[in-house]
Design an enzyme around this catalytic site. Structure first.
Site, short mmCIF file in Angstrom:
data_model
loop_
_atom_site.label_atom_id
_atom_site.label_comp_id
_atom_site.label_asym_id
_atom_site.label_seq_id
_atom_site.Cartn_x
_atom_site.Cartn_y
_atom_site.Cartn_z
N ASN A 1 0.81 -1.21 0.00
CA ASN A 1 0.00 0.00 0.00
C ASN A 1 0.85 1.27 0.00
O ASN A 1 2.08 1.22 0.14
CB ASN A 1 -0.95 -0.02 1.20
CG ASN A 1 -2.24 -0.74 0.87
OD1 ASN A 1 -3.16 -0.16 0.29
ND2 ASN A 1 -2.31 -2.03 1.19
N HIS B 1 23.26 0.19 12.40
CA HIS B 1 24.68 0.29 12.77
C HIS B 1 24.96 -0.66 13.91
O HIS B 1 24.14 -0.83 14.80
CB HIS B 1 25.01 1.72 13.18
CG HIS B 1 24.76 2.71 12.10
ND1 HIS B 1 25.46 2.71 10.92
CD2 HIS B 1 23.87 3.73 12.00
CE1 HIS B 1 25.02 3.68 10.15
NE2 HIS B 1 24.04 4.31 10.78
N THR C 1 10.66 -6.99 16.31
CA THR C 1 12.11 -7.16 16.48
C THR C 1 12.52 -8.63 16.45
O THR C 1 13.70 -8.93 16.40
CB THR C 1 12.54 -6.57 17.85
OG1 THR C 1 11.79 -7.23 18.88
CG2 THR C 1 12.26 -5.09 17.93
C1 LIG Z 1 -4.77 -3.86 3.77
C2 LIG Z 1 -5.21 -2.63 4.47
O1 LIG Z 1 -4.82 -1.58 4.12
S1 LIG Z 1 -6.21 -2.79 5.79
C3 LIG Z 1 -6.17 -1.25 6.61
C4 LIG Z 1 -5.12 -1.24 7.64
N1 LIG Z 1 -5.69 -1.68 8.89
C5 LIG Z 1 -4.93 -1.80 9.95
O2 LIG Z 1 -3.75 -1.50 9.95
C6 LIG Z 1 -5.61 -2.34 11.18
C7 LIG Z 1 -4.75 -3.42 11.83
N2 LIG Z 1 -5.53 -4.13 12.82
C8 LIG Z 1 -5.13 -4.26 14.10
O3 LIG Z 1 -4.10 -3.72 14.51
C9 LIG Z 1 -6.03 -5.12 15.00
O4 LIG Z 1 -5.95 -4.60 16.30
C10 LIG Z 1 -5.62 -6.62 14.98
C11 LIG Z 1 -6.21 -7.23 13.72
C12 LIG Z 1 -4.13 -6.84 14.97
C13 LIG Z 1 -6.10 -7.35 16.23
O5 LIG Z 1 -7.49 -7.36 16.25
P1 LIG Z 1 -8.23 -8.35 17.30
O6 LIG Z 1 -7.75 -9.75 17.15
O7 LIG Z 1 -9.69 -8.06 17.15
O8 LIG Z 1 -7.65 -7.89 18.69
P2 LIG Z 1 -8.44 -7.22 19.93
O9 LIG Z 1 -9.02 -5.92 19.49
O10 LIG Z 1 -9.34 -8.26 20.51
O11 LIG Z 1 -7.24 -6.92 20.92
C14 LIG Z 1 -6.57 -7.91 21.64
C15 LIG Z 1 -5.56 -7.21 22.56
O12 LIG Z 1 -4.51 -6.67 21.73
C16 LIG Z 1 -4.43 -5.25 21.90
N3 LIG Z 1 -4.19 -4.65 20.59
C17 LIG Z 1 -4.94 -4.76 19.46
N4 LIG Z 1 -4.39 -4.05 18.46
C18 LIG Z 1 -3.29 -3.48 18.95
C19 LIG Z 1 -2.32 -2.62 18.39
N5 LIG Z 1 -2.39 -2.24 17.10
N6 LIG Z 1 -1.31 -2.23 19.17
C20 LIG Z 1 -1.24 -2.62 20.48
N7 LIG Z 1 -2.12 -3.43 21.07
C21 LIG Z 1 -3.15 -3.84 20.31
C22 LIG Z 1 -5.79 -4.84 22.46
O13 LIG Z 1 -5.69 -3.65 23.20
C23 LIG Z 1 -6.14 -6.03 23.30
O14 LIG Z 1 -5.45 -5.93 24.53
P3 LIG Z 1 -6.19 -6.36 25.92
O15 LIG Z 1 -6.56 -7.81 25.75
O16 LIG Z 1 -5.13 -6.11 26.94
O17 LIG Z 1 -7.38 -5.47 26.02
#
Ligand SMILES: CC(=O)SCCNC(=O)CCNC(=O)[C@H](O)C(C)(C)COP(=O)(O)OP(=O)(O)OC[C@H]1O[C@@H](n2cnc3c(N)ncnc32)[C@H](O)[C@@H]1OP(=O)(O)O
Length: 177
Positions: free
Chosen positions: A65, A95, A142
């Site tokens: 993307n 580095h 990492t």
């Molecule tokens: C192809 C495209 O362009 S698509 C568009 C781009 N989209 C994105 O970048 C969105 C990416 N999606 C995410 O980051 C989502 O959070 C996912 C898919 C990784 C995880 O979703 P789910 O499995 O539904 O996780 P859920 O929301 O249940 O969270 C589980 C735990 O992880 C944590 N968590 C979820 N996402 C993140 C994140 N990005 N960073 C840190 N912690 C996170 C939550 O806070 C939760 O913690 P808790 O249990 O202590 O409350």
């Protein structure tokens, strides 16, 4: 002269070609002039940046993307059906902190089939993302990620896992993007 031409090719790539709203033209430049290996059905959206020529292999039906940065100085291998969301950064060089002064070191990044990387995640040198791994938005990876594990945070840790169901399409192109 050689260095000038090489730097000019990279300048064109990152500041001119990447802004041209034509997937076909950009892919031609990346393949023929930059020496990247890019498979069938894959797309690199606009405003992506690269650090050097060659060293980048992308399989079939992948989507890179917009605004991703792919530093292939230490090589980046991307399998088939991989999706990198906007502004993902893959860094293969840094580095060596153990040696006085500034010494470059590079390590290969491997991203296997069906990996999905969320927006603004950063993948550091030497990391392997195994098949179907999912990287949450904003994660800094990492260490290697095992097959189908979902990781998030800084540094990225496992938060979940996903089913090994890889029978879905991953490639798409959008006009003017
Ligand atoms: C192809 C495209 O362009 S698509 C568009 C781009 N989209 C994105 O970048 C969105 C990416 N999606 C995410 O980051 C989502 O959070 C996912 C898919 C990784 C995880 O979703 P789910 O499995 O539904 O996780 P859920 O929301 O249940 O969270 C589980 C735990 O992880 C944590 N968590 C979820 N996402 C993140 C994140 N990005 N960073 C840190 N912690 C996170 C939550 O806070 C939760 O913690 P808790 O249990 O202590 O409350």
């Amino acid at each position: 002269m050689r260095v000038f031409l090489s730097e000019f090719r990279l300048y064109l790539c990152n500041h001119v070609i990447s802004n041209i709203p034509s997937h076909r033209f950009r892919l031609w430049y990346y393949r023929k002039i930059m020496g990247f290996k890019i498979g069938a059905g894959s797309a690199i959206f606009m405003n992506c940046k690269f650090d050097c020529t060659k060293g980048l292999t992308i399989g079939d039906n992948c989507v890179i993307n917009a605004k991703c940065r792919l530093d292939s100085r230490g090589e980046i291998y991307i399998g088939n059906n991989v999706s990198l969301s906007e502004e993902v950064i893959c860094l293969t060089s840094d580095h060596n902190e153990d040696i006085k002064g500034i010494y470059d070191r590079s390590k290969k990044i491997i991203i296997e089939d069906y990996v999905w990387v969320g927006t603004r995640a950063m993948i550091l040198a030497g990391v392997k993302l195994e098949k179907g791994a999912m990287i949450a938005a904003g994660a800094v990876v990492t260490r290697n990620v095992d097959c189908c594990n979902v990781v998030a945070g800084v540094p990225a840790k496992q938060i979940n896992s996903r089913p090994q169901d890889f029978n879905y399409p991953t490639n798409y192109k959008r006009l003017f993007q």
